[in-house]
Design a protein around this motif. Structure first.
Motif, mmCIF file in Angstrom:
data_model
loop_
_atom_site.group_PDB
_atom_site.id
_atom_site.type_symbol
_atom_site.label_atom_id
_atom_site.label_comp_id
_atom_site.label_asym_id
_atom_site.label_seq_id
_atom_site.Cartn_x
_atom_site.Cartn_y
_atom_site.Cartn_z
ATOM 1 N N GLY B 251 3.889 -16.224 0.981
ATOM 2 C CA GLY B 251 5.012 -17.099 0.650
ATOM 3 C C GLY B 251 4.898 -17.601 -0.775
ATOM 4 N N TYR B 252 6.006 -17.576 -1.498
ATOM 5 C CA TYR B 252 6.070 -18.085 -2.859
ATOM 6 C C TYR B 252 7.199 -19.097 -2.944
ATOM 7 C CZ TYR B 252 3.799 -13.548 -3.956
ATOM 8 O OH TYR B 252 2.976 -12.460 -4.001
ATOM 9 N N ARG B 253 7.113 -19.972 -3.900
ATOM 10 C CA ARG B 253 8.245 -20.848 -4.198
ATOM 11 C C ARG B 253 9.253 -20.076 -5.040
ATOM 12 N NH1 ARG B 253 6.884 -26.330 -3.839
ATOM 13 N NH2 ARG B 253 8.874 -26.642 -4.846
ATOM 14 N N MET B 254 10.497 -20.476 -4.990
ATOM 15 C CA MET B 254 11.521 -19.796 -5.777
ATOM 16 C C MET B 254 12.478 -20.800 -6.402
ATOM 17 S SD MET B 254 13.494 -17.867 -2.641
ATOM 18 C CE MET B 254 14.644 -17.107 -3.763
ATOM 19 N N PRO B 255 13.363 -20.326 -7.291
ATOM 20 C CA PRO B 255 14.233 -21.280 -7.990
ATOM 21 C C PRO B 255 15.128 -22.039 -7.025
ATOM 22 C CG PRO B 255 14.338 -19.115 -9.014
ATOM 23 C CD PRO B 255 13.571 -18.957 -7.741
ATOM 24 N N ASP B 256 15.618 -23.171 -7.460
ATOM 25 C CA ASP B 256 16.527 -24.002 -6.672
ATOM 26 C C ASP B 256 17.763 -23.168 -6.293
ATOM 27 O OD1 ASP B 256 18.581 -25.768 -5.910
ATOM 28 O OD2 ASP B 256 17.656 -27.416 -7.038
ATOM 29 N N PRO B 257 17.977 -22.970 -4.993
ATOM 30 C CA PRO B 257 19.066 -22.087 -4.569
ATOM 31 C C PRO B 257 20.443 -22.614 -4.959
ATOM 32 C CG PRO B 257 17.634 -22.682 -2.709
ATOM 33 C CD PRO B 257 17.238 -23.544 -3.863
ATOM 34 N N VAL B 332 -2.069 -4.214 -3.740
ATOM 35 C CA VAL B 332 -0.968 -3.264 -3.928
ATOM 36 C C VAL B 332 0.326 -4.016 -4.250
ATOM 37 C CG1 VAL B 332 0.463 -1.523 -2.796
ATOM 38 C CG2 VAL B 332 -2.025 -1.523 -2.436
ATOM 39 N N VAL B 333 0.582 -5.081 -3.489
ATOM 40 C CA VAL B 333 1.787 -5.884 -3.738
ATOM 41 C C VAL B 333 1.764 -6.422 -5.170
ATOM 42 C CG1 VAL B 333 2.940 -8.057 -3.137
ATOM 43 C CG2 VAL B 333 2.160 -6.512 -1.317
ATOM 44 N N ASP B 334 0.608 -6.961 -5.577
ATOM 45 C CA ASP B 334 0.508 -7.527 -6.927
ATOM 46 C C ASP B 334 0.722 -6.459 -7.995
ATOM 47 O OD1 ASP B 334 0.138 -10.106 -6.088
ATOM 48 O OD2 ASP B 334 -2.052 -9.939 -5.990
ATOM 49 N N ALA B 335 0.185 -5.259 -7.748
ATOM 50 C CA ALA B 335 0.350 -4.183 -8.727
ATOM 51 C C ALA B 335 1.822 -3.798 -8.856
ATOM 52 C CB ALA B 335 -0.486 -2.970 -8.314
ATOM 53 N N GLU B 336 2.522 -3.745 -7.742
ATOM 54 C CA GLU B 336 3.945 -3.383 -7.805
ATOM 55 C C GLU B 336 4.753 -4.469 -8.503
ATOM 56 O OE1 GLU B 336 5.461 -0.548 -7.109
ATOM 57 O OE2 GLU B 336 3.579 0.390 -6.499
ATOM 58 N N LEU B 337 4.412 -5.727 -8.231
ATOM 59 C CA LEU B 337 5.112 -6.824 -8.915
ATOM 60 C C LEU B 337 4.834 -6.777 -10.415
ATOM 61 C CD1 LEU B 337 4.521 -9.733 -6.365
ATOM 62 C CD2 LEU B 337 6.714 -8.644 -6.904
ATOM 63 N N ALA B 338 3.593 -6.505 -10.758
ATOM 64 C CA ALA B 338 3.227 -6.448 -12.182
ATOM 65 C C ALA B 338 3.980 -5.310 -12.872
ATOM 66 C CB ALA B 338 1.713 -6.259 -12.338
ATOM 67 N N ALA B 339 4.132 -4.191 -12.169
ATOM 68 C CA ALA B 339 4.839 -3.051 -12.769
ATOM 69 C C ALA B 339 6.289 -3.420 -13.068
ATOM 70 C CB ALA B 339 4.767 -1.840 -11.833
ATOM 71 N N ILE B 340 6.920 -4.146 -12.152
ATOM 72 C CA ILE B 340 8.318 -4.543 -12.375
ATOM 73 C C ILE B 340 8.398 -5.577 -13.498
ATOM 74 C CG2 ILE B 340 10.356 -5.635 -11.333
ATOM 75 C CD1 ILE B 340 9.333 -4.518 -8.601
ATOM 76 N N ALA B 341 7.430 -6.480 -13.523
ATOM 77 C CA ALA B 341 7.425 -7.505 -14.567
ATOM 78 C C ALA B 341 7.281 -6.873 -15.942
ATOM 79 C CB ALA B 341 6.290 -8.496 -14.315
ATOM 80 N N VAL B 403 15.333 -9.759 -13.042
ATOM 81 C CA VAL B 403 14.510 -9.264 -11.936
ATOM 82 C C VAL B 403 13.044 -9.208 -12.367
ATOM 83 C CG1 VAL B 403 14.129 -7.350 -10.344
ATOM 84 C CG2 VAL B 403 16.461 -7.990 -11.002
ATOM 85 N N ALA B 404 12.820 -8.767 -13.601
ATOM 86 C CA ALA B 404 11.445 -8.722 -14.113
ATOM 87 C C ALA B 404 10.858 -10.131 -14.161
ATOM 88 C CB ALA B 404 11.425 -8.065 -15.493
ATOM 89 N N ALA B 405 11.690 -11.091 -14.572
ATOM 90 C CA ALA B 405 11.209 -12.475 -14.644
ATOM 91 C C ALA B 405 10.850 -12.994 -13.257
ATOM 92 C CB ALA B 405 12.278 -13.360 -15.286
ATOM 93 N N ALA B 406 11.661 -12.633 -12.254
ATOM 94 C CA ALA B 406 11.353 -13.058 -10.884
ATOM 95 C C ALA B 406 10.018 -12.455 -10.442
ATOM 96 C CB ALA B 406 12.485 -12.637 -9.943
ATOM 97 N N ALA B 407 9.821 -11.172 -10.732
ATOM 98 C CA ALA B 407 8.565 -10.509 -10.332
ATOM 99 C C ALA B 407 7.375 -11.186 -11.010
ATOM 100 C CB ALA B 407 8.620 -9.024 -10.687
ATOM 101 N N LYS B 408 7.570 -11.562 -12.267
ATOM 102 C CA LYS B 408 6.480 -12.186 -13.031
ATOM 103 C C LYS B 408 6.121 -13.553 -12.463
ATOM 104 C CE LYS B 408 4.991 -12.749 -17.764
ATOM 105 N NZ LYS B 408 5.389 -12.877 -19.155
ATOM 106 N N ALA B 409 7.128 -14.236 -11.929
ATOM 107 C CA ALA B 409 6.895 -15.596 -11.422
ATOM 108 C C ALA B 409 6.185 -15.597 -10.057
ATOM 109 C CB ALA B 409 8.228 -16.330 -11.314
ATOM 110 N N LEU B 410 6.129 -14.471 -9.367
ATOM 111 C CA LEU B 410 5.455 -14.425 -8.053
ATOM 112 C C LEU B 410 3.953 -14.226 -8.303
ATOM 113 C CD1 LEU B 410 8.024 -12.280 -6.014
ATOM 114 C CD2 LEU B 410 7.874 -14.759 -6.206
ATOM 115 N N ARG B 411 3.306 -15.311 -8.664
ATOM 116 C CA ARG B 411 1.930 -15.230 -9.136
ATOM 117 C C ARG B 411 0.924 -15.439 -8.007
ATOM 118 N NH1 ARG B 411 3.132 -19.379 -12.673
ATOM 119 N NH2 ARG B 411 1.247 -20.373 -11.840
ATOM 120 N N PRO B 412 -0.187 -14.669 -8.077
ATOM 121 C CA PRO B 412 -1.227 -14.819 -7.052
ATOM 122 C C PRO B 412 -1.837 -16.223 -7.021
ATOM 123 C CG PRO B 412 -1.645 -12.877 -8.423
ATOM 124 C CD PRO B 412 -0.489 -13.613 -9.044
#
Lengths: 455, 431
Positions: B251-257, B332-341, B403-412
C-alpha cells in the motif's frame, strides 16, 4: 457526534404521522427490439440486436462443448485459458494491444456444457473485435510455452478455488445430485491439468471449436444488418464438417438425504438443497418462476423474511432456477453460523411444506409477478444484460420474441397455477443436497432432525 | 462521452439534488448518498456505519419492518445500500412507474427511521453472518481492504476495520443509532440523485412533495482525516488459515483524489499500465516472463477509484507460488516502477489504458444503477456530478511524464507491506 441528540422514539415519529404509499404511475413498455437472427453458411447462428444506449457493443459466442472421459474437463479448461494467447497473425501481446486500443475485452470460459467467448468494445471497434475473435477461432496456435505456463498457473488457481467453501459445496452438490455425469465436471482436477499437452489442446480445438450449433450474439450501438454482414466477412472462414458436441441427457434430480461434508474448524456452514424443475420451454415455467420467487427467489420472499429478517440466521439465503440443456433444477442455498445450521435447515424445510399447504396468496402472487416483469425490464435495459438474457434463451432454441412475450405470460399466470407449481416442485421429499461445515459441531443436531447423513 | 443533460438544485432543507433525464430508458434510478462512511465512526464502535446502513432498511414512520423491501420489489424494482470510507449510499432501480414510490421510501427514512432494540439485535446477527461469509470463513477474506490500512495508517479513522469487530458490534445501542442519525443523516449532509425515464419538472415536483418537509438540521463539520505518509517501509504478517497460497499487498499513499484530480489520474493510468491486460508490465513480468505469480492486480482506492477523499491508497496485490519470497517479488515490482520512472511510457501504451477506461465508463453509464450511483458519489465528493463525463477526456490527457512521476513517487521507503501467511492446510479438503 451530536451530544444533544433526540431519542430513537423522537426520531421515529413526526407531528403529521404516517403517510400513505403513493400508487404507481403509468409504465411505458420497453422499445421494440430491432434485430437480425440468421444462420450463416458455416452453420453459425448470428443474432445482432441494436440497443444504442452507449457507443459500445457486447459480444457472446456460445459453442456447445460437451465431452466425456478422463481428463476432458482439464483439456477444455486449458484450452479456454490459452485460446487467446496467440494466433497465426498475433502473439499474446498483439491480441491484448489490438483489443485495448478499441476499449475491448475478450474472455474465454468453459463449463461442462459450453465454451464461451464473451467481450465488449467501443462499437467503432466491432470489426477489430470480430477479427481478434475470428483469428482465435481459426488459427489459435496454443504454443508450447504458453500452454505450459497457463497450465501451471491453472493448477495454482484451482488450489485457490478449492479452498473456497462455496466451491467445496458446489462440487459436493453436483456429485450428490448428478453422480458422475459429465455435467458435474465444472472444475478439473489439478493432476489431470498437469498432464495436458499443447498437442491435445490443438486436437480438441480442431474437433470441438466449430460453428455448426454455435450462437454468436451482438448487442449494442450497431446496425444489425451491417453487423451480420461483417460477421459473415470475418467469420466465414471458420468452418468444420461436424457439429458442436452436445451434453448427454442428464437424469432428473431425485430426492434424498442431505450429505454432510466435513470442513474442520469452519465457523459457518453451506446449506445447498436441490430438486427437479422445468426450463423456459415448459408450459409450467411461468408459474414455477413465480412460485420460486415467493419461496426464496427475492428478498421479500418467505425464506429470506424468515431466516434472515426474523431469525438472523443468515446474511445470504436464496432460491433460484438453474438451467441446463434439458430443463432445470431448483437450487436453495444459505450460509449460516454452525450453531444455527440445523435450525436454518428446519426452517427451509418448513417453508417447502408451507409453500404447498398454505400457497402464495393473491397479493403475494401479484407482488412476485410485478417483480418478475420489472426485473426483466431493468435487466434487459442495458447491453450486457440483454446480451446475457439472449445468450440464455438461444441456448434452448428460443429467440427475442420469447423475451417480448414473457411479461404477457407472467400476467396470465393464476394464483391457482402458482399453488399447483408450489405443491409439485417444492414438496420436501423431492429435495436432496449437501451441508458443508464442521461435522463435530453440526452432527448431533442434524442427526436428531433427520434426513441427513454423515460422509 | 457526450455529457447527458444534468440538472442540479438544492432544497430549502439543504438536500442537494441531481437530475439526469434519459428518454431512451424505461427505468429510473434513485439514490441517496449520505456524507458519512466508516472513517467517521467513533472509536469503540468499529463497523457501526455499516451496521447503521442495515438499520435504515428496517422501517420508518410510515413503513413497518420489511415494508421497504416489499414496496420496492412489488413495484418491479431492486434496492441495496453500501458503506464506503467516506459515504453511505442507498438506491432503488425500478420501472419508471415506480418513481414516486422510491422517492417516498427514501424520504420517509430520511425523515423518521424506526430505530428499535429488536431490529438492532436482529441486524447485528445478520451483519455477523455477513462477516463470517465474506471474511472469517473464506480464504483471503478481507484481504487487503481490512488489513492493509492497519499497516499503512496510524490514526483510528484510516486504520480501523470498517466491517467491525464482533465485540464492538455487540456493544452498539439504540442510543448510539439515534446519535449517529441525528449527527450525520441530515438532509444537508446528503445528495439525492434521480436518473432515467423522468422529466425535470415532474421529478422536481415529486421531490419537493416528499423531501421538502424533511426538517432541516445542520450538517456536521467535515473532519480532516489527513495524516503524514509513513517515513519507512512498514510490514506486517497476516495469518490466514484458509489460504492455500502466499500473497502480499503493498500500500502506498497517493495524491488527494478531490483537490488534485490530474495527479490522481496519473496513478490510475499507472495502475492500468502495470496490471491491466496480458500486455501490462507486471502481468508480462510476473505471470509470463518469469512465471512466479498466480494473480497480480493494482489499483487506486481499495474499493476502486473515486470512492474516498484524502487520504486514499494505491495498492498492488500479488498471489504467488510457495517458495518465492515476498522480497524477491517486491524487488521485481520496484524494478518495473523504476523503469517507468526513468523511461516514461510511449503514447501507444497509454492509449491502451485510456481507451479501456473510456469503454469502462461507457459500460457504467449503460447500467442505470451504476450511472445513478456514480453521479451521486461525484456530486458528494467533488460537488460536480458532471465530472464523471469529463473523465474519459481527462484520462486521455494524462501525459507520459505524469505516469512516470506517479511511478517515481511509489517509493519503497514509504509504504506498507502486508503478507498473507497461508494456513495449516485444513482448507481445500474435499470430503
Amino acid at each position: 457526534m451530536n451530544a444533544a441528540h433526540r431519542t430513537a422514539e423522537q426520531i421515529g415519529r413526526t407531528d403529521r404521522g404516517p403517510r400513505e404509499l403513493p400508487s404507481l404511475s403509468e409504465q411505458r413498455a420497453a422499445a421494440e427490439l430491432n434485430y437480425v437472427d440468421t444462420v450463416l453458411a458455416n452453420g453459425l447462428r448470428v443474432l445482432a440486436v441494436r440497443l444504442a444506449t452507449v457507443p459500445m457493443v457486447e459480444l457472446r459466442l456460445r459453442i456447445p462443448f460437451a465431452g466425456t472421459g478422463q481428463g476432458y474437463a482439464a483439456r477444455a479448461e486449458v484450452l479456454a485459458n490459452t485460446a487467446l494467447t496467440g494466433t497465426a497473425k498475433r502473439d499474446r501481446i498483439a491480441v491484448d494491444t489490438d483489443l485495448a486500443l478499441i476499449g475491448g475485452e475478450l474472455d474465454t470460459r468453459v463449463d461442462p456444457e459450453r465454451l464461451r467467448f464473451s467481450g465488449s468494445s467501443l462499437s467503432s471497434g466491432l470489426r477489430t473485435l470480430l477479427d481478434v475473435l475470428g483469428d482465435a477461432l481459426v488459427s489459435a496456435s496454443y504454443a508450447e510455452d504458453e500452454v505450459e505456463r497457463e497450465r501451471d498457473r491453472l493448477v495454482e488457481r484451482l488450489a485457490v478455488a478449492r479452498s473456497q467453501p462455496s466451491v467445496i459445496a458446489r462440487e459436493a452438490l453436483q456429485r450428490r445430485r448428478y453422480g458422475d455425469h459429465p455435467y458435474t465436471k465444472e472444475i478439473p482436477h489439478a493432476e489431470d491439468v498437469a498432464e495436458v499437452t499443447a498437442e491435445q489442446v490443438r486436437e480438441l480445438h480442431k474437433n470441438s471449436v466449430v460453428p455448426r450449433g454455435s450462437v454468436l450474439i451482438l448487442v449494442g450501438d450497431i446496425d444489425p444488418e451491417r453487423a451480420v454482414a461483417e460477421v459473415g466477412d470475418v467469420l466465414g472462414a471458420w468452418t468444420a464438417d461436424r457439429s458442436a458436441p452436445e451434453l448427454p441427457v442428464l437424469a432428473d434430480v431425485v430426492g434424498g438425504d442431505l450429505q454432510l461434508v466435513h470442513r474442520p474448524d469452519a465457523v459457518q456452514s453451506q446449506l445447498r438443497l436441490s430438486a427437479r424443475a422445468v426450463g423456459r420451454t415448459d408450459p409450467n415455467y411461468p408459474a414455477l418462476q413465480l412460485a420460486n420467487l415467493a419461496y426464496g427467489g427475492y428478498f421479500s420472499s418467505r425464506l429470506v423474511e424468515n431466516i434472515r429478517e426474523d431469525k438472523g440466521y443468515t446474511y445470504h439465503a436464496r432460491s433460484a432456477l438453474e438451467f441446463n440443456p434439458f430443463g432445470a433444477s431448483l437450487l436453495v442455498e444459505a450460509d449460516t453460523a454452525s450453531e444455527v445450521t440445523a435450525a436454518a435447515l428446519l426452517e427451509m424445510r418448513y417453508e417447502f411444506g408451507r409453500l404447498g399447504l398454505v400457497p402464495p396468496s393473491e397479493s403475494e402472487v401479484d407482488d412476485v409477478r410485478q417483480y418478475a416483469i420489472g426485473a426483466l425490464l431493468t435487466s434487459t435495459a442495458n447491453q450486457p444484460g440483454l446480451a446475457s438474457q439472449l445468450d440464455a434463451l438461444t441456448a434452448v432454441g428460443l429467440d427475442p420474441e420469447w423475451l417480448r412475450a414473457h411479461p404477457g405470460r407472467l400476467a396470465e399466470v393464476t394464483t391457482e397455477q402458482v399453488a399447483e407449481a408450489a405443491r409439485e416442485f417444492f414438496a420436501p421429499r423431492r429435495f436432496t443436497g449437501v451441508i458443508v461445515g464442521d461435522a463435530d459441531l453440526l452432527w448431533d443436531a442434524l442427526d436428531s432432525l433427520g434426513g441427513a447423513q454423515l460422509p | 462521452m457526450a455529457a447527458p443533460e444534468l440538472h442540479k438544485l438544492t432544497l430549502d432543507n439543504g438536500l442537494r439534488v441531481v437530475l439526469a433525464p434519459d428518454p431512451t430508458s424505461p427505468v429510473v434510478g434513485v439514490s441517496v448518498h449520505y456524507d458519512v462512511g466508516f472513517r467517521s465512526e467513533p472509536e469503540g464502535r468499529t463497523g457501526f456505519a455499516h451496521l447503521f446502513e442495515h438499520l435504515m432498511f428496517q422501517g420508518s414512520e410510515s413503513l413497518e419492518k420489511l415494508a421497504h423491501f416489499r414496496h420496492v420489489q412489488s413495484s418491479g424494482g431492486m434496492f441495496n445500500g453500501s458503506t464506503h470510507p467516506d459515504y453511505t449510499d442507498y438506491y432503488e432501480v425500478l420501472p419508471a412507474a415506480g418513481l414516486e414510490r422510491a422517492l417516498f421510501l427514501e424520504a420517509d427514512r430520511m425523515r423518521a427511521p424506526r430505530l428499535t432494540e429488536e431490529n438492532l439485535a436482529n441486524q447485528i446477527d445478520v451483519v455477523k453472518e455477513e462477516i463470517r461469509l465474506n471474511v472469517l470463513n473464506r480464504p483471503y477474506g478481507g484481504f487487503p481492504w481490512i488489513y492493509l490500512p492497519q499497516v499503512l495508517y496510524q490514526t483510528f479513522p484510516n486504520a480501523h476495520n470498517g466491517y467491525g469487530d464482533f465485540t464492538d458490534l455487540e456493544k452498539a445501542t439504540v442510543d448510539d443509532c439515534a446519535a449517529f442519525f441525528d449527527t450525520f443523516y441530515a438532509p444537508a449532509n446528503a445528495v439525492l440523485t434521480v436518473a432515467g425515464d423522468i422529466t425535470v419538472d415532474g421529478a422536481r415536483t415529486l421531490i419537493e412533495k416528499h423531501f421538502g418537509d424533511v426538517p432541516a438540521r445542520s450538517a456536521p463539520a467535515r473532519k480532516d482525516f489527513s495524516e503524514p505518509a509513513p517515513q519507512r517501509e512498514l510490514r506486517q504478517v497476516h495469518p490466514d488459515p484458509h489460504a492455500p497460497l502466499p500473497a502480499f499487498a503493498v500500500g502506498y499513499r497517493m495524491p488527494d483524489p478531490v483537490n488534485d484530480v490530474d495527479s490522481y489520474l496519473g496513478y490510475l493510468v499507472l495502475a492500468g499500465l502495470l496490471t491491466e491486460g496480458d500486455g501490462s508490465r507486471l502481468q508480462q513480468r510476473l505471470l509470463h516472463r518469469e512465471p512466479l505469480a498466480t494473480e497480480v492486480t493494482a489499483g487506486a482506492g481499495l474499493f476502486g477509484p473515486f470512492e474516498a477523499r484524502d487520504p486514499d491508497t494505491f495498492s498492488i496485490t500479488v498471489v504467488h507460488a510457495p517458495g518465492v519470497s515476498t522480497d524477491h517479488l517486491l524487488g521485481v515490482v520496484d524494478a518495473e516502477l523504476a523503469a517507468i520512472a526513468e523511461t516514461p511510457p510511449d503514447e501507444q501504451e497509454l492509449a491502451k489504458v485510456t481507451a479501456r477506461w473510456a469503454a469502462s465508463l461507457h459500460r457504467e453509464h449503460d447500467r442505470v444503477m451504476s450511472r445513478t450511483l456514480g453521479l451521486g458519489s461525484f456530486e458528494l465528493l467533488y460537488a460536480d456530478a458532471g465530472l464523471i463525463y469529463e473523465l474519459p477526456e481527462r484520462i486521455s490527457a494524462t501525459t507520459p511524464a505524469q505516469v512516470a512521476a506517479a511511478a517515481k513517487a511509489l517509493r519503497p521507503d514509504s509504504r506498507a507491506v502486508l503478507t498473507v501467511e497461508p494456513g495449516a492446510g485444513d482448507a481445500g479438503q474435499e470430503d
